[in-house]
Design a protein around this motif. Structure first.
Motif, PDB file in Angstrom:
ATOM      1  N   LEU A 752     -70.196 -10.767   5.090  1.00 12.50           N
ATOM      2  CA  LEU A 752     -69.514 -10.376   3.847  1.00 12.50           C
ATOM      3  C   LEU A 752     -70.341 -10.779   2.622  1.00 12.50           C
ATOM      4  CD1 LEU A 752     -67.210 -10.063   1.716  1.00 12.50           C
ATOM      5  CD2 LEU A 752     -66.219 -12.156   2.681  1.00 12.50           C
ATOM      6  N   ALA A 768     -64.569  -8.080   3.913  1.00 14.09           N
ATOM      7  CA  ALA A 768     -63.658  -9.090   3.380  1.00 14.09           C
ATOM      8  C   ALA A 768     -62.255  -8.932   3.977  1.00 14.09           C
ATOM      9  CB  ALA A 768     -63.597  -8.991   1.852  1.00 14.09           C
ATOM     10  N   ALA A 787     -63.034 -16.332   1.121  1.00 16.03           N
ATOM     11  CA  ALA A 787     -63.029 -14.910   1.474  1.00 16.03           C
ATOM     12  C   ALA A 787     -62.111 -14.129   0.544  1.00 16.03           C
ATOM     13  CB  ALA A 787     -62.602 -14.724   2.924  1.00 16.03           C
ATOM     14  N   LEU A 791     -63.058 -10.928  -1.730  1.00 12.60           N
ATOM     15  CA  LEU A 791     -62.303  -9.679  -1.800  1.00 12.60           C
ATOM     16  C   LEU A 791     -62.049  -9.298  -3.249  1.00 12.60           C
ATOM     17  CD1 LEU A 791     -60.752  -7.408  -0.395  1.00 12.60           C
ATOM     18  CD2 LEU A 791     -58.749  -8.926  -0.329  1.00 12.60           C
TER      19      LEU A 791
END
Length: 975
Positions: A752, A768, A787, A791
């Motif tokens: 990611l 994500a 995370a 996002l």
């Protein structure tokens, strides 16, 4: 004198002033333009970029204006010529500068550039110094000294000056320097004749007359040298040839100088006599006294007709062997089996045999075999060749060596000792007089043998290997499949024995295409078997070295070949071998001494590709799959512990290292600078091994996933991002297929952030979502909180502002509940970046300040850099441009202290934009140009595009609209 076409890459006398500084820049223009920093040759780029450097070098320490550079490179400069010049300058700085942020070797000056070189570091300047010194010696009547200085001057040439360079300037200088070379050669020959050394110049002068038949002074010198050597008829023949050539080419008669010398030779005028010179030593006084005739020994093996490549090395060794220094020339050529040591030695020996009229001796010492030659037996053979009767040869090695040395006093004899085992075998076979010369080849380095020149022979260059294929298999076949020829050379590792073997198979199979042979070599397990024909066998050559090894060294040779990548460190070797690091390093060093490993840096060891295949075959035969898997798991766990230790010093307090490796699993680094130095050298090997384990069935996938997680710190530093992105994607898919969601979450978490760093936003947003789902399933809050901020960062243009803020708020809450200050600060810092993107500048500044305080308290220098950057970005958005500039400069200073370059382009672009906004476009241009130089060095195209964009805007602000628009156009084409 040596062949004046010859010159080693860096003459011993050239750059003598640079001895005190290993980084001293040295430049050659008397041939192809080349440069060295210490012993390392630099890549100067394409021909036109080299042509620019040549102009600057020929004006060393003087400013060369942009206009002069344009006129020197192009007859009619193109529209974007100035931008091209700037690009060339940036690329040259990347190669020449030690500090790329403060150009010292190639700074700008007065709308141009100046190349700052130390005295004695440019060959054309050394040429003038030697020539001037020779003139002084000649004026003082010391012709021998003058000849020596002029010989050194002439040996600085290594081909046509400025060879292969385009442009009007190079063309004009090429003609001038070529004429300068003829003048220097002529002066050398005159000095040699003045010193009474007429016989030694005949060969050289004959070559120069053949190459320049219309240069009459050269013919005069040749005629005089021949006459003084008792070759009157040949001297008169030179005049007859000159008359014929001048008449046919120009329709004129020889000039007065040639005509007068011709008449003087016909009259045998006493004025033509040579000055006194020392008498030559007879070959064998014993034979002369007895009235018998003994021919000089000529024992060299035949030279091979298809010897290919290594031209510069051949010239270098010729120069060493024919030099007249205070000690006997002794050349050592070492290297792995099959690299061409014997072929090179024999070829060089034949090329200098005329310099050793008293003979050439040869012995195969069989050092790589099980029955090496006895020095006493070799000495007996040498003495017999020198005319000593069998009954007169002493019994002991010491006595034979003494007689051998006595026999060679005053004689010019070349000795070639092929395939020596060690110094003890070689020492008794060395002459004791400097009039002789010796070439020794060996698979070992023979470190205890003092030598004039040591050569660690490497495989051929790609084009050399292709030429060898063409010579053996046929030029038309290579011309028909040029890419297949290059692939064939690569599959052979450019090893001469392997290339010769493959090409010989093709030569005996005219119906085969080169691509067919390439396909046969593509399978690594079959490659060594394919590289066998007749008496040529690559594996058999390797086996000779392997069979000399002790049991422990043989095991080390096998096991160290297991990992992919650019070799192993001594610490990695210890993990593979299950030994203390010091013991593993000792074994690796012993393999290096035998030519089975190379050591490009202290504590790092590499295989040739074919040797690695040979060793891996031995692993399968003698170790078995279980031992192989166990060794690779040990190595993977070693890397995991080491990278976790690196994380602890680079980002102190962050939770990830403790998730994957206990504290103390491996000794830590002294600090972040030491850790980053390790990373720059070792991370390619770590990534290669992780990818290898991921590909092979039954490997420790969970360990690799943990390793991928702690490798995420590379993204913080901007290092190896594309490579890490590829690895993380591979590990993510492998763990998904293996049903390991906990490990999959860790791999996808790194994927990611790598995708985000590479601006692959859509893919990053998709990852994500997957990471968040996996983290909620597996309860990994330490990954879930950051995370969520990822996002938000990747969804800003695809969701409501409130939604992005909500994700950040949830992340901050989760991080606070975890109770890790570093993780909490990181999540706050990412939320600050989201606030900046949403225009919420005051909350962003507040969050950045809080995170910065935490990172400072924890001693997290990398976190502090990121937050200083975020704060500077927020300050810029709030219109506080001077404060923003100060923040960016603070970031740069911290990055320099860490010796970390990869993040610098982005910081410099931010500085440039804030300088523009503060009304200081000149400072903005300076920052953007630095960003461009470093971006080209560290990679990732968007960094370069951003630097060009910043530079273009700053130049337009400065009024340089043409340059600015050119930069903006180039930035647009690169995005």
């Amino acid at each position: 004198m040596n062949d004046m076409n010859d010159m080693n890459g860096m003459n011993d006398s050239f750059g003598a002033s640079a001895v005190g500084d290993a980084r001293q820049l040295r430049l050659c223009v008397l041939g192809p333009v080349r440069a060295w920093s210490g012993e390392r040759e630099l890549d100067l780029g394409p021909p036109q970029q080299r042509a620019m450097l040549a102009i600057l070098a020929m004006h060393a320490r003087r400013t060369v204006s942009i206009d002069v550079l344009l006129g020197g490179l192009w007859e009619d400069p193109p529209a974007r010529a100035v931008t091209v010049l700037r690009t060339y300058a940036s690329r040259l700085r990347r190669v020449l500068e030690t500090d790329r942020t403060r150009p010292r070797v190639l700074p700008m000056a007065d709308n141009g550039y100046v190349l700052q070189l130390s005295a004695g570091c440019l060959d054309v300047e050394v040429l003038e110094e030697r020539t001037a010194a020779a003139g002084r010696a000649r004026a003082e009547g010391d012709m021998a000294a003058a000849a020596g200085l002029l010989r050194e001057a002439c040996e600085l040439w290594k081909g046509d000056p400025l060879a292969g360079l385009p442009g009007p300037y190079a063309q004009a200088q090429r003609a001038r320097l070529t004429e300068r070379r003829l003048i220097a050669v002529q002066a050398w020959a005159e000095a040699e004749l003045g010193a009474g050394r007429h016989a030694g110049v005949i060969g050289e002068l004959t070559m120069w007359v053949d190459q320049h038949p219309l240069v009459e002074p050269m013919r005069e010198l040749l005629m005089l040298a021949l006459y003084r050597s008792g070759r009157q008829a040949e001297a008169l023949g030179v005049f007859a040839d000159a008359r014929r050539t001048l008449g046919e080419e120009l329709g004129v008669e020889p000039g007065p100088g040639l005509r007068e010398l011709h008449q003087a030779i016909l009259r045998a005028e006493p004025a033509l006599a040579a000055p006194p010179a020392g008498p030559a030593a007879p070959f064998d006084t014993t034979a002369q006294k007895s009235g018998s005739t003994l021919s000089p020994p000529a024992q060299l093996p035949a030279d091979i007709a298809d010897f290919t490549g290594r031209e510069e090395l051949v010239r270098d060794l010729r120069a060493v062997l024919t030099s007249h220094g205070p000690a006997m020339p002794l050349v050592g050529v070492s290297g792995m089996g099959g690299v061409g040591k014997s072929t090179l030695a024999v070829h060089v020996a034949h090329s200098v045999r005329d310099h050793f009229p008293d003979g050439q001796l040869y012995a195969n010492l069989r050092g790589a075999g099980s029955l090496p030659a006895d020095p006493a037996e070799v000495l007996a053979a040498f003495l017999g060749a020198l005319g000593v009767a069998d009954a007169a040869i002493p019994q002991g090695t010491t006595e034979r060596a003494a007689l051998f040395r006595s026999r060679l006093v005053g004689r010019r004899i070349l000795v070639l000792l092929d395939d020596a085992r060690d110094t003890a075998q070689v020492t008794p076979l060395l002459p004791g007089t400097r009039s002789c010369a010796v070439v020794v080849t060996s698979r070992t380095w023979l470190a205890e043998t003092p030598m004039s020149r040591r050569v660690g022979l490497e495989p051929l260059a790609c084009e050399e290997a292709v030429r060898l294929v063409a010579t053996i298999a046929g030029g038309p076949r290579v011309a028909a499949e040029p890419e297949a020829a290059r692939q064939l050379a690569r599959a052979c590792g450019f090893l001469p024995l392997a290339v010769r073997t493959a090409a010989s198979r093709l030569a005996t199979r005219p119906a085969w295409r080169l691509s067919h042979m390439v396909d046969r070599l593509a399978c690594e397990r079959r490659r060594l078997a394919e590289l066998t024909t007749g008496e040529l066998a690559v594996a058999a050559s390797f086996r000779l070295s392997y069979d000399q090894l002790s049991a422990e060294a043989a095991r080390a040779f096998r096991m160290l070949a297991l990992p992919d990548g650019p070799g192993v460190s001594s610490a990695a070797a210890a993990a593979l071998l299950e030994l203390p690091e010091q013991e593993a390093e000792r074994l690796a060093e012993s393999l290096t001494d035998l030519g089975l490993l190379s050591c490009p840096h202290p504590g790092r060891y590499e295989y040739h590709d074919l040797l690695r295949l040979f060793a891996r075959q031995l692993v399968r035969q003698e170790e078995g799959p279980a031992a192989e898997k166990a060794a690779m798991e040990r190595l993977t766990r070693h890397y995991l512990a080491t990278v976790a230790g690196l994380y602890r010093v680079v980002r102190p307090g962050y939770p990830f290292p403790d998730l994957v490796a206990p504290v103390g699993a491996r000794a830590g680094f002294d600090g972040p600078v030491a850790g980053l130095r390790w990373a720059r050298q070792e991370i390619p090997a770590v990534l290669a091994v992780a990818g290898q384990v991921c590909r092979e069935p039954g490997g420790p996938l969970a360990v690799v996933a943990d390793l991928t997680l702690v490798l995420i710190q590379l993204i913080d530093l901007g290092m190896a991002v594309p490579e890490l992105c590829e690895l993380a994607g591979r590990v993510a898919e492998a763990t998904r297929a293996a049903g390991l969601p906990h490990s999959e979450a860790r791999a996808r978490y790194t994927l990611l952030w790598a995708l985000r760093e590479m601006l692959r936003t859509r893919q990053a947003r998709h990852e994500a979502d997957r990471v968040i789902t996996l983290c909620r399933q597996t309860g990994q809050t330490a990954l879930l909180a950051p995370a969520l901020t990822a996002l938000a960062l990747t969804s800003i243009r695809h969701c409501d502002d409130e939604e992005a803020v909500a994700w950040c708020d949830e992340a901050v809450t989760l991080a606070a509940q975890e109770g890790n200050r570093s993780s909490h600060a990181f999540v706050e810092s990412m939320s600050a970046l989201v606030d900046v993107a949403l225009g919420r500048l005051e909350p962003a500044l507040s969050r950045a300040e809080r995170s910065l305080a935490t990172f400072e308290d924890l001693g997290d220098r990398v976190g502090r850099i990121h937050m200083t950057y975020a704060r500077a970005t927020a300050l810029h958005g709030l219109g506080m441009f001077e404060a923003a500039c100060e923040g960016y400069r603070e970031c740069l200073a911290a990055l320099r202290a860490l010796e970390s370059w990869d993040r610098m382009p982005g910081v410099l672009v931010g500085l440039a934009e804030s300088c523009r906004a503060a009304g200081r476009p000149a400072h903005a241009v300076e920052a953007a140009e630095q960003a461009l130089v470093i971006a080209e060095e560290v990679g990732l195209e968007h960094r370069r595009a951003n630097a060009l964009t910043a530079l273009g805007h700053a130049l337009c602000d400065l009024g340089e609209h043409d340059r600015g628009q050119a930069c903006l156009a180039e930035a647009g084409s690169g995005m």
